[in-house]
Motif scaffolding. Structure first.
Motif, mmCIF file in Angstrom:
data_model
loop_
_atom_site.group_PDB
_atom_site.id
_atom_site.type_symbol
_atom_site.label_atom_id
_atom_site.label_comp_id
_atom_site.label_asym_id
_atom_site.label_seq_id
_atom_site.Cartn_x
_atom_site.Cartn_y
_atom_site.Cartn_z
ATOM 1 N N VAL A 1 -9.669 -66.147 19.880
ATOM 2 C CA VAL A 1 -9.710 -64.713 19.651
ATOM 3 C C VAL A 1 -10.793 -64.458 18.599
ATOM 4 C CG1 VAL A 1 -7.871 -64.698 17.896
ATOM 5 C CG2 VAL A 1 -8.332 -62.649 19.190
ATOM 6 N N LEU A 2 -11.626 -63.471 18.872
ATOM 7 C CA LEU A 2 -12.727 -63.115 17.986
ATOM 8 C C LEU A 2 -12.295 -61.916 17.158
ATOM 9 C CD1 LEU A 2 -15.737 -63.685 17.328
ATOM 10 C CD2 LEU A 2 -16.300 -61.992 19.074
ATOM 11 N N VAL A 3 -12.309 -62.070 15.821
ATOM 12 C CA VAL A 3 -11.860 -61.000 14.927
ATOM 13 C C VAL A 3 -12.867 -60.785 13.801
ATOM 14 C CG1 VAL A 3 -9.426 -61.471 15.380
ATOM 15 C CG2 VAL A 3 -10.505 -62.514 13.426
ATOM 16 N N TRP B 1 -17.735 -61.939 11.668
ATOM 17 C CA TRP B 1 -16.770 -62.158 12.753
ATOM 18 C C TRP B 1 -16.526 -63.655 12.908
ATOM 19 C CZ3 TRP B 1 -14.559 -58.427 16.096
ATOM 20 C CH2 TRP B 1 -14.919 -57.110 15.787
ATOM 21 N N ALA B 2 -15.301 -64.025 13.266
ATOM 22 C CA ALA B 2 -14.959 -65.439 13.437
ATOM 23 C C ALA B 2 -14.080 -65.625 14.668
ATOM 24 C CB ALA B 2 -14.235 -65.965 12.204
ATOM 25 N N ALA B 3 -14.219 -66.796 15.285
ATOM 26 C CA ALA B 3 -13.397 -67.161 16.445
ATOM 27 C C ALA B 3 -12.280 -68.080 15.967
ATOM 28 C CB ALA B 3 -14.248 -67.869 17.496
ATOM 29 N N TRP B 4 -11.047 -67.695 16.248
ATOM 30 C CA TRP B 4 -9.879 -68.464 15.831
ATOM 31 C C TRP B 4 -9.125 -68.970 17.058
ATOM 32 C CZ3 TRP B 4 -8.324 -69.171 10.702
ATOM 33 C CH2 TRP B 4 -9.047 -68.456 9.764
ATOM 34 N N PRO B 5 -8.652 -70.200 17.031
ATOM 35 C CA PRO B 5 -7.831 -70.706 18.143
ATOM 36 C C PRO B 5 -6.486 -69.987 18.176
ATOM 37 C CG PRO B 5 -8.668 -72.518 16.800
ATOM 38 C CD PRO B 5 -8.957 -71.245 16.057
ATOM 39 N N VAL B 6 -6.097 -69.558 19.344
ATOM 40 C CA VAL B 6 -4.822 -68.861 19.519
ATOM 41 C C VAL B 6 -3.687 -69.874 19.397
ATOM 42 C CG1 VAL B 6 -3.399 -67.555 21.147
ATOM 43 C CG2 VAL B 6 -5.862 -67.100 20.992
ATOM 44 N N ALA B 7 -2.732 -69.569 18.532
ATOM 45 C CA ALA B 7 -1.567 -70.431 18.351
ATOM 46 C C ALA B 7 -0.347 -69.877 19.078
ATOM 47 C CB ALA B 7 -1.250 -70.588 16.865
ATOM 48 N N MET B 8 -0.241 -68.525 19.148
ATOM 49 C CA MET B 8 0.946 -67.926 19.740
ATOM 50 C C MET B 8 0.623 -66.546 20.299
ATOM 51 S SD MET B 8 4.546 -66.969 17.813
ATOM 52 C CE MET B 8 4.325 -68.369 16.746
ATOM 53 N N VAL C 1 -2.558 -63.163 13.052
ATOM 54 C CA VAL C 1 -3.917 -62.689 13.329
ATOM 55 C C VAL C 1 -4.170 -61.313 12.720
ATOM 56 C CG1 VAL C 1 -3.444 -61.642 15.586
ATOM 57 C CG2 VAL C 1 -5.712 -62.538 15.094
ATOM 58 N N HIS C 2 -3.147 -60.474 12.640
ATOM 59 C CA HIS C 2 -3.339 -59.123 12.115
ATOM 60 C C HIS C 2 -3.506 -59.107 10.597
ATOM 61 C CE1 HIS C 2 -2.776 -57.583 16.076
ATOM 62 N NE2 HIS C 2 -1.668 -58.264 16.187
ATOM 63 N N ARG C 3 -3.120 -60.174 9.933
ATOM 64 C CA ARG C 3 -3.351 -60.277 8.492
ATOM 65 C C ARG C 3 -4.775 -60.751 8.207
ATOM 66 N NH1 ARG C 3 1.129 -63.519 5.646
ATOM 67 N NH2 ARG C 3 0.077 -62.669 3.837
ATOM 68 N N LEU C 4 -5.396 -61.427 9.150
ATOM 69 C CA LEU C 4 -6.766 -61.911 8.976
ATOM 70 C C LEU C 4 -7.798 -60.854 9.334
ATOM 71 C CD1 LEU C 4 -6.512 -65.409 10.663
ATOM 72 C CD2 LEU C 4 -6.690 -64.937 8.232
ATOM 73 N N ALA C 5 -7.495 -60.063 10.337
ATOM 74 C CA ALA C 5 -8.463 -59.112 10.884
ATOM 75 C C ALA C 5 -8.571 -57.873 10.000
ATOM 76 C CB ALA C 5 -8.051 -58.711 12.296
ATOM 77 N N CYS C 6 -9.798 -57.473 9.691
ATOM 78 C CA CYS C 6 -10.016 -56.262 8.900
ATOM 79 C C CYS C 6 -10.399 -55.088 9.801
ATOM 80 C CB CYS C 6 -11.082 -56.506 7.839
ATOM 81 S SG CYS C 6 -12.678 -56.901 8.544
ATOM 82 N N ASP C 7 -10.389 -55.318 11.092
ATOM 83 C CA ASP C 7 -10.730 -54.300 12.080
ATOM 84 C C ASP C 7 -9.717 -54.456 13.214
ATOM 85 O OD1 ASP C 7 -11.994 -53.294 14.588
ATOM 86 O OD2 ASP C 7 -13.718 -52.936 13.299
ATOM 87 N N TRP D 1 -20.059 -65.401 12.832
ATOM 88 C CA TRP D 1 -21.288 -64.696 13.192
ATOM 89 C C TRP D 1 -21.426 -63.473 12.299
ATOM 90 C CZ3 TRP D 1 -17.911 -66.888 16.568
ATOM 91 C CH2 TRP D 1 -18.417 -67.823 17.475
ATOM 92 N N ARG D 2 -22.657 -63.023 12.130
ATOM 93 C CA ARG D 2 -22.947 -61.861 11.285
ATOM 94 C C ARG D 2 -22.629 -60.533 11.948
ATOM 95 N NH1 ARG D 2 -23.391 -61.945 5.905
ATOM 96 N NH2 ARG D 2 -24.456 -63.808 5.249
ATOM 97 N N ASP D 3 -22.411 -60.535 13.268
ATOM 98 C CA ASP D 3 -22.023 -59.303 13.946
ATOM 99 C C ASP D 3 -21.301 -59.647 15.247
ATOM 100 O OD1 ASP D 3 -24.087 -59.321 16.208
ATOM 101 O OD2 ASP D 3 -25.377 -59.367 14.437
ATOM 102 N N CYS D 4 -20.584 -58.690 15.736
ATOM 103 C CA CYS D 4 -19.778 -58.859 16.940
ATOM 104 C C CYS D 4 -20.642 -59.152 18.169
ATOM 105 C CB CYS D 4 -18.955 -57.596 17.156
ATOM 106 S SG CYS D 4 -17.963 -57.615 18.632
#
Length: 112
Positions: free
Chosen positions: A27-29, A38-45, A65-71, A95-98
């Protein structure tokens, strides 16, 4: 005391379309709106509808994931749609942008 009985509409089947995320996908957040990071995180659940609830950190800790995401915008990226070894290498990358991030994943899509 009285209560009004409210009838909720029956649940509709999801519309056909892209499949939901599953553990092992990414998931990209946005992790820093000020920098546009922006960062790609492995989905755990995921929940029963395929909505991402938690991701896995590099040391293996499960995080909401919602605690990590600022958008509120999240992009689910399915492992099955990408070259396996390249997709695994994208985990925890930033990455520097989406747009740059999405282009990087587009470049490793499996062409059918």
């Amino acid at each position: 005391m009285t209560a009004e009985i409210v009838n909720f509409p029956a649940r509709q089947d999801p519309l056909p379309g892209p499949q939901s995320c599953a553990a092992g996908d990414l998931v990209l957040v946005c992790i820093n709106a000020k920098l546009g990071l922006w960062a790609a995180w492995p989905v755990a659940m995921v929940d029963d509808d395929g909505v991402v609830l938690a991701v896995r950190s590099p040391p293996g800790k499960v995080l909401c994931v919602h605690r990590l995401a600022c958008d509120p915008t999240l992009f689910g990226l399915r492992a099955a749609d990408h070259i396996p070894w390249a997709f695994q290498g994208m985990a925890h990358k930033t990455w520097r942008d989406c747009e740059s991030a999405l282009l990087a994943f587009k470049a490793i899509e499996v062409r059918t």
